[in-house]
Design a protein around this motif. Structure first.
Motif, PDB file in Angstrom:
ATOM      1  N   ASP A 198       0.852  -1.189   0.000  1.00  0.00           N
ATOM      2  CA  ASP A 198       0.000   0.000   0.000  1.00  0.00           C
ATOM      3  C   ASP A 198       0.885   1.235   0.000  1.00  0.00           C
ATOM      4  O   ASP A 198       2.034   1.199   0.452  1.00  0.00           O
ATOM      5  CB  ASP A 198      -0.928   0.005   1.219  1.00  0.00           C
ATOM      6  CG  ASP A 198      -1.999  -1.080   1.113  1.00  0.00           C
ATOM      7  OD1 ASP A 198      -2.736  -1.083   0.110  1.00  0.00           O
ATOM      8  OD2 ASP A 198      -2.081  -1.923   2.034  1.00  0.00           O
ATOM      9  N   LEU A 199       0.343   2.353  -0.476  1.00  0.00           N
ATOM     10  CA  LEU A 199       1.156   3.548  -0.674  1.00  0.00           C
ATOM     11  C   LEU A 199       1.799   4.067   0.601  1.00  0.00           C
ATOM     12  O   LEU A 199       2.870   4.670   0.558  1.00  0.00           O
ATOM     13  CB  LEU A 199       0.315   4.659  -1.319  1.00  0.00           C
ATOM     14  CG  LEU A 199      -0.028   4.462  -2.800  1.00  0.00           C
ATOM     15  CD1 LEU A 199      -0.918   5.603  -3.285  1.00  0.00           C
ATOM     16  CD2 LEU A 199       1.225   4.374  -3.657  1.00  0.00           C
ATOM     17  N   ASP A 200       1.159   3.852   1.755  1.00  0.00           N
ATOM     18  CA  ASP A 200       1.722   4.386   3.001  1.00  0.00           C
ATOM     19  C   ASP A 200       2.596   3.377   3.736  1.00  0.00           C
ATOM     20  O   ASP A 200       3.064   3.648   4.847  1.00  0.00           O
ATOM     21  CB  ASP A 200       0.610   4.892   3.921  1.00  0.00           C
ATOM     22  CG  ASP A 200      -0.399   3.811   4.268  1.00  0.00           C
ATOM     23  OD1 ASP A 200      -0.321   2.702   3.693  1.00  0.00           O
ATOM     24  OD2 ASP A 200      -1.279   4.068   5.119  1.00  0.00           O
ATOM     25  N   ASP A 201       2.861   2.223   3.135  1.00  0.00           N
ATOM     26  CA  ASP A 201       3.722   1.217   3.777  1.00  0.00           C
ATOM     27  C   ASP A 201       5.150   1.734   3.912  1.00  0.00           C
ATOM     28  O   ASP A 201       5.652   2.460   3.055  1.00  0.00           O
ATOM     29  CB  ASP A 201       3.757  -0.074   2.952  1.00  0.00           C
ATOM     30  CG  ASP A 201       2.499  -0.899   3.113  1.00  0.00           C
ATOM     31  OD1 ASP A 201       1.785  -0.705   4.109  1.00  0.00           O
ATOM     32  OD2 ASP A 201       2.241  -1.732   2.221  1.00  0.00           O
ATOM     33  N   ARG A 202       5.790   1.322   5.009  1.00  0.00           N
ATOM     34  CA  ARG A 202       7.227   1.575   5.182  1.00  0.00           C
ATOM     35  C   ARG A 202       7.951   0.375   4.581  1.00  0.00           C
ATOM     36  O   ARG A 202       7.842  -0.747   5.077  1.00  0.00           O
ATOM     37  CB  ARG A 202       7.555   1.730   6.664  1.00  0.00           C
ATOM     38  CG  ARG A 202       8.954   2.218   6.949  1.00  0.00           C
ATOM     39  CD  ARG A 202       9.043   2.759   8.375  1.00  0.00           C
ATOM     40  NE  ARG A 202      10.359   3.303   8.665  1.00  0.00           N
ATOM     41  CZ  ARG A 202      11.357   2.584   9.168  1.00  0.00           C
ATOM     42  NH1 ARG A 202      11.187   1.309   9.447  1.00  0.00           N
ATOM     43  NH2 ARG A 202      12.525   3.141   9.410  1.00  0.00           N
ATOM     44  N   ILE A 203       8.707   0.607   3.514  1.00  0.00           N
ATOM     45  CA  ILE A 203       9.283  -0.480   2.733  1.00  0.00           C
ATOM     46  C   ILE A 203      10.804  -0.372   2.757  1.00  0.00           C
ATOM     47  O   ILE A 203      11.378   0.676   2.441  1.00  0.00           O
ATOM     48  CB  ILE A 203       8.783  -0.430   1.274  1.00  0.00           C
ATOM     49  CG1 ILE A 203       7.241  -0.447   1.242  1.00  0.00           C
ATOM     50  CG2 ILE A 203       9.340  -1.603   0.477  1.00  0.00           C
ATOM     51  CD1 ILE A 203       6.666  -0.144  -0.131  1.00  0.00           C
ATOM     52  N   LEU A 204      11.469  -1.463   3.151  1.00  0.00           N
ATOM     53  CA  LEU A 204      12.929  -1.526   3.220  1.00  0.00           C
ATOM     54  C   LEU A 204      13.421  -2.527   2.179  1.00  0.00           C
ATOM     55  O   LEU A 204      12.981  -3.680   2.161  1.00  0.00           O
ATOM     56  CB  LEU A 204      13.382  -1.945   4.618  1.00  0.00           C
ATOM     57  CG  LEU A 204      12.882  -1.067   5.774  1.00  0.00           C
ATOM     58  CD1 LEU A 204      13.348  -1.622   7.116  1.00  0.00           C
ATOM     59  CD2 LEU A 204      13.358   0.374   5.601  1.00  0.00           C
ATOM     60  N   ILE A 205      14.339  -2.080   1.342  1.00  0.00           N
ATOM     61  CA  ILE A 205      14.800  -2.886   0.209  1.00  0.00           C
ATOM     62  C   ILE A 205      16.290  -3.158   0.353  1.00  0.00           C
ATOM     63  O   ILE A 205      17.070  -2.241   0.620  1.00  0.00           O
ATOM     64  CB  ILE A 205      14.553  -2.142  -1.119  1.00  0.00           C
ATOM     65  CG1 ILE A 205      13.160  -1.505  -1.143  1.00  0.00           C
ATOM     66  CG2 ILE A 205      14.718  -3.079  -2.301  1.00  0.00           C
ATOM     67  CD1 ILE A 205      13.080  -0.278  -2.007  1.00  0.00           C
ATOM     68  N   TYR A 206      16.687  -4.405   0.181  1.00  0.00           N
ATOM     69  CA  TYR A 206      18.103  -4.749   0.295  1.00  0.00           C
ATOM     70  C   TYR A 206      18.525  -5.664  -0.842  1.00  0.00           C
ATOM     71  O   TYR A 206      17.696  -6.288  -1.522  1.00  0.00           O
ATOM     72  CB  TYR A 206      18.407  -5.404   1.651  1.00  0.00           C
ATOM     73  CG  TYR A 206      17.775  -6.764   1.864  1.00  0.00           C
ATOM     74  CD1 TYR A 206      18.423  -7.933   1.462  1.00  0.00           C
ATOM     75  CD2 TYR A 206      16.534  -6.900   2.488  1.00  0.00           C
ATOM     76  CE1 TYR A 206      17.849  -9.184   1.652  1.00  0.00           C
ATOM     77  CE2 TYR A 206      15.956  -8.145   2.691  1.00  0.00           C
ATOM     78  CZ  TYR A 206      16.616  -9.275   2.267  1.00  0.00           C
ATOM     79  OH  TYR A 206      16.037 -10.516   2.461  1.00  0.00           O
ATOM     80  N   ASP A 207      19.850  -5.742  -1.027  1.00  0.00           N
ATOM     81  CA  ASP A 207      20.454  -6.712  -1.933  1.00  0.00           C
ATOM     82  C   ASP A 207      21.669  -7.293  -1.221  1.00  0.00           C
ATOM     83  O   ASP A 207      21.612  -7.514  -0.007  1.00  0.00           O
ATOM     84  CB  ASP A 207      20.775  -6.096  -3.311  1.00  0.00           C
ATOM     85  CG  ASP A 207      21.515  -4.755  -3.218  1.00  0.00           C
ATOM     86  OD1 ASP A 207      22.284  -4.557  -2.248  1.00  0.00           O
ATOM     87  OD2 ASP A 207      21.342  -3.906  -4.113  1.00  0.00           O
ATOM     88  N   ASP A 208      22.773  -7.480  -1.924  1.00  0.00           N
ATOM     89  CA  ASP A 208      23.985  -7.974  -1.266  1.00  0.00           C
ATOM     90  C   ASP A 208      24.826  -6.844  -0.682  1.00  0.00           C
ATOM     91  O   ASP A 208      25.884  -7.091  -0.099  1.00  0.00           O
ATOM     92  CB  ASP A 208      24.837  -8.794  -2.249  1.00  0.00           C
ATOM     93  CG  ASP A 208      24.305 -10.208  -2.424  1.00  0.00           C
ATOM     94  OD1 ASP A 208      24.014 -10.855  -1.395  1.00  0.00           O
ATOM     95  OD2 ASP A 208      24.170 -10.663  -3.574  1.00  0.00           O
ATOM     96  N   GLY A 209      24.370  -5.614  -0.841  1.00  0.00           N
ATOM     97  CA  GLY A 209      25.128  -4.460  -0.354  1.00  0.00           C
ATOM     98  C   GLY A 209      26.019  -3.892  -1.440  1.00  0.00           C
ATOM     99  O   GLY A 209      26.756  -4.638  -2.097  1.00  0.00           O
ATOM    100  N   GLY A 210      25.940  -2.580  -1.680  1.00  0.00           N
ATOM    101  CA  GLY A 210      26.763  -1.955  -2.696  1.00  0.00           C
ATOM    102  C   GLY A 210      26.433  -2.379  -4.110  1.00  0.00           C
ATOM    103  O   GLY A 210      27.234  -2.192  -5.027  1.00  0.00           O
ATOM    104  N   SER A 211      25.246  -2.938  -4.296  1.00  0.00           N
ATOM    105  CA  SER A 211      24.792  -3.375  -5.617  1.00  0.00           C
ATOM    106  C   SER A 211      23.727  -2.409  -6.123  1.00  0.00           C
ATOM    107  O   SER A 211      23.164  -1.639  -5.346  1.00  0.00           O
ATOM    108  CB  SER A 211      24.224  -4.798  -5.543  1.00  0.00           C
ATOM    109  OG  SER A 211      25.207  -5.720  -5.112  1.00  0.00           O
ATOM    110  N   PRO A 212      23.387  -2.473  -7.414  1.00  0.00           N
ATOM    111  CA  PRO A 212      22.399  -1.531  -7.948  1.00  0.00           C
ATOM    112  C   PRO A 212      20.959  -2.017  -7.896  1.00  0.00           C
ATOM    113  O   PRO A 212      20.047  -1.274  -8.263  1.00  0.00           O
ATOM    114  CB  PRO A 212      22.848  -1.374  -9.403  1.00  0.00           C
ATOM    115  CG  PRO A 212      23.424  -2.714  -9.756  1.00  0.00           C
ATOM    116  CD  PRO A 212      24.086  -3.215  -8.498  1.00  0.00           C
ATOM    117  N   PHE A 213      20.730  -3.242  -7.437  1.00  0.00           N
ATOM    118  CA  PHE A 213      19.419  -3.858  -7.612  1.00  0.00           C
ATOM    119  C   PHE A 213      18.368  -3.321  -6.646  1.00  0.00           C
ATOM    120  O   PHE A 213      17.214  -3.118  -7.029  1.00  0.00           O
ATOM    121  CB  PHE A 213      19.560  -5.378  -7.517  1.00  0.00           C
ATOM    122  CG  PHE A 213      20.675  -5.894  -8.382  1.00  0.00           C
ATOM    123  CD1 PHE A 213      20.638  -5.737  -9.759  1.00  0.00           C
ATOM    124  CD2 PHE A 213      21.802  -6.494  -7.815  1.00  0.00           C
ATOM    125  CE1 PHE A 213      21.688  -6.163 -10.551  1.00  0.00           C
ATOM    126  CE2 PHE A 213      22.854  -6.927  -8.599  1.00  0.00           C
ATOM    127  CZ  PHE A 213      22.791  -6.768  -9.974  1.00  0.00           C
TER     128      PHE A 213
END
Length: 273
Positions: A80-95
């Motif tokens: 939902d638009l008001d969700d707090r969303i945390l996005i990760y990868d392997d670190g220092g990556s562009p994904f």
């Protein structure tokens, strides 16, 4: 200054929704395998090629899915638009930055790129699970921010001097100058573009949030300038877009098709040197 990147060292993870975007351009299924072996508890997985790109399109090597497809992705992810969303990868990556940009494009303003990769998150005590979750589907209606999207036509007008924007190439200096081109069939850059290698955004394998990066950026483009970032296929330009926003640049667009789309046009114009 916009807060785009967040560190686990000073972050409240309660009530956050996690998105795992680990990926390898050399092995497209390695990220999904890592996810199955362990991920942040409750995380969903977004695949660069299956979810964050439409590989059936001919507009570059990692074309942006259309708005209907992205809406379906958001909904099946339970967002939902008001969700707090945390996005990760392997670190220092562009994904993670690619996913973050797409969320910003869709109006998810409370989304952030986690500076640490998964292994570091786990080491800092973020709960880990091997169980896949099936989020309850949402009915979210994205609020599209077309101001951060640059079409090929917009870039053509920029090259012609009609938009007042500055083009900023996120690739290595050697590729920018056209001295080497390991991926695309034509070497060089979009005419008039400046260069800031996205690898300069990192220190010790993580994105560098210290003032020195902002100072380096300001020596190439000024904060009051309108900037269009691009790379080879629109992926590594995403962290450059994110870092510009982190450092207070208000008018930034991403040319998702990037150089691989630019050279697919009938009339190809490139600069070298």
């Amino acid at each position: 200054m916009s807060e785009v990147f967040k560190s686990i060292k000073n972050m409240d993870i309660s009530n956050a929704k996690w998105i795992d975007t680990r990926f390898s351009l050399q092995d497209s299924e390695s990220g999904r395998k890592k996810f199955e072996e362990g991920h942040s508890n409750g995380a969903i997985y977004w695949h660069l090629e299956n979810d964050l790109s439409d590989m059936t399109k001919k507009t570059g090597r990692h074309p942006l899915p259309d708005k209907e497809t992205l809406t379906s992705l958001f909904r099946k992810s339970g967002l939902d638009l008001d969700d707090r969303i945390l996005i990760y990868d392997d670190g220092g990556s562009p994904f993670a930055a690619r996913a973050w940009w797409i969320l910003q494009y869709g109006g998810f303003q409370n989304s952030f790129i986690v500076t640490e990769g998964f292994e570091e998150l786990a080491a800092h005590g973020v709960p880990v699970s091997r169980n896949a979750v099936m989020p309850e589907q949402s009915n979210v209606v994205p609020v599209w921010d077309d101001a951060i999207f640059a079409s090929c036509e917009f870039v053509e007008m920029t090259v012609e001097g009609k938009t007042g924007n500055v083009l900023l190439d996120a690739r290595s200096a050697e590729r920018y100058r056209g001295e080497v081109e390991p991926i695309d069939p034509i070497a060089g850059r979009i005419p008039g573009a400046l260069n800031f290698d996205w690898e300069q955004l990192k220190k010790d394998g993580s994105f560098n949030l210290h003032v020195e990066v902002g100072e380096q950026l300001s020596r190439v483009v000024k904060k009051d300038e309108e900037v269009v970032v691009y790379c080879g296929s629109g992926v590594t330009a995403a962290p450059l877009f994110a870092m510009l926003k982190q450092n207070g640049y208000e008018h930034v667009k991403l040319y998702v098709g990037s150089f691989s789309d630019w050279i697919s046009r009938e009339i190809v114009e490139v600069e070298k040197g």
